[in-house]
Enzyme design. Structure first.
Site, mmCIF file in Angstrom:
data_model
loop_
_atom_site.group_PDB
_atom_site.id
_atom_site.type_symbol
_atom_site.label_atom_id
_atom_site.label_comp_id
_atom_site.label_asym_id
_atom_site.label_seq_id
_atom_site.Cartn_x
_atom_site.Cartn_y
_atom_site.Cartn_z
ATOM 1 N N SER A 146 0.842 -1.195 0.000
ATOM 2 C CA SER A 146 0.000 0.000 0.000
ATOM 3 C C SER A 146 0.883 1.253 0.000
ATOM 4 C CB SER A 146 -0.947 -0.051 1.203
ATOM 5 O OG SER A 146 -1.947 0.925 1.105
ATOM 6 N N ASP A 286 -8.858 -6.143 -4.790
ATOM 7 C CA ASP A 286 -8.035 -5.069 -4.225
ATOM 8 C C ASP A 286 -8.669 -3.696 -4.411
ATOM 9 O OD1 ASP A 286 -5.886 -3.704 -3.161
ATOM 10 O OD2 ASP A 286 -4.436 -4.370 -4.651
ATOM 11 N N HIS A 313 -6.763 -6.005 -0.752
ATOM 12 C CA HIS A 313 -5.627 -5.118 -0.525
ATOM 13 C C HIS A 313 -4.578 -5.761 0.386
ATOM 14 C CE1 HIS A 313 -3.747 -1.278 -1.006
ATOM 15 N NE2 HIS A 313 -3.797 -0.960 0.270
#
Length: 340
Positions: A146, A286, A313
């Site tokens: 991320s 995601d 994610h």
């Protein structure tokens, strides 16, 4: 007599293997200098910044001069805790790796000067951590998830000469593209009435309203952040420990799009500058477009793509077998020069 000799040889071989395994384990768990107190690998590393010196929390696992992996958590200003799942998998492989709370995160110093919260400053922090752990181009791998993926790519653009491999987990190279994907794809998967209520709260900037998270949690986070029915303890702890001030300043109030200092971040047209072996990881559910992650693997000079068909994610949790097998395979392939 012949059988006695055979049995003796067999026992000697087993003994040698056990001794070798014992020696290997002994070396793997020896990281401190003789004069230091054992601290389970935890070390507070001093970091110099334009506004003074602070310390960041790191925890070392293992001793492997060939493979040193630095884990970069997301947020910004989440914690290493949600990445604890790497402990089991990486220790089995004998990798040396480091959990790390970036400056401003829960286990590190948390200065209040807002000028510190820039990608450029974080890149210099990572470089100082690299030096402190004694990693270099012969053994240094950076794995970022991320926001940690943003940081990993930015670090590689400036310091790839100090790296052996780059792993970008679930992060597009363009924040505007990420925002567009949230608006044009993910939002349309929500019930219209739910989306309307979320947008109404956002229009009022009423992000502290408990209803905002009440809507996002089941309708977005549990579908696109982590799809496990019961969230892992490490993720729950990281969520409790997030520095919301830094997170909101840089990312915005939620993962449903981006609106903070990172809103215009875009290095997609610079990916060709990354020449070290690179793994891009995408997942079906995601918050990031998996097709964009695949494209990124083709834009870097030496790229590989890992797709997690059941992941979101945090595919490291909800599509764990495919995620971890792919990550470990990439690191081993780079280490043995199968992929270079």
């Amino acid at each position: 007599m012949r059988y006695s000799i055979a049995i003796l040889v067999f026992l000697l071989l087993i003994s040698c293997k056990n001794e070798s395994k014992t020696d290997s384990l002994s070396n793997y768990f020896t990281y401190n200098k003789e004069s230091e107190v054992e601290s389970a690998g935890v070390r507070m590393i001093p970091i110099k910044t334009p506004v003074g010196e602070f310390k960041v929390w790191t925890k070392r696992f293992g001793n492997n001069p060939k493979i040193k992996i630095l884990l970069l958590h997301g947020g910004p200003a989440m914690t290493h805790e949600y990445m604890e799942c790497f402990e089991t998998f990486f220790q089995r492989e004998g990798f040396e790796f480091y959990e790390y709370d970036q400056l401003g995160s829960y286990y590190s110093d948390q200065p209040k000067d807002s000028s510190l919260w820039t990608t450029k400053r974080f890149v210099e922090e990572v470089e100082q951590v690299r030096k402190a752990i004694g990693a270099d181009h012969n053994n240094f791998y950076v794995l970022g998830n991320s926001w940690g993926g943003i940081l990993a790519m930015e670090y590689a653009l400036k310091y790839q000469q100090n790296m052996k491999g780059l792993l970008v987990s679930n992060m597009m190279a363009s924040a505007p593209d990420y925002g567009k994907y949230a608006d044009e794809v993910l939002s349309k998967q929500m019930k219209p009435e739910v989306l309307a209520e979320i947008r109404a709260l956002e229009a009022k900037k009423d992000f502290s309203n408990p209803r905002y998270m009440e809507l996002l949690l089941p309708n977005f986070y549990q579908k696109h952040l982590c799809r496990l029915k019961e969230w892992p303890d490490g993720l729950n702890r990281a969520s409790k420990h997030i520095n919301s001030e830094i997170y909101t300043l840089m990312q915005g109030p939620s993962e449903f799009g981006i609106s903070g200092r990172l809103a215009k971040w875009d290095i997609k047209n610079r990916l060709h500058e990354i020449t070290i072996p690179t793994l891009m990881i995408g997942a079906k559910y995601d918050t990031m477009d998996p097709k964009a992650m695949e494209e990124q693997s083709k834009l870097v000079k030496k790229g590989r793509y890992l797709y997690c068909p059941n992941g979101s994610h945090l595919a490291m949790w909800d599509d764990q077998k495919i995620f971890m097998n792919g990550v470990i395979q990439f690191i081993n392939d780079v280490d043995t020069k199968v992929f270079q």
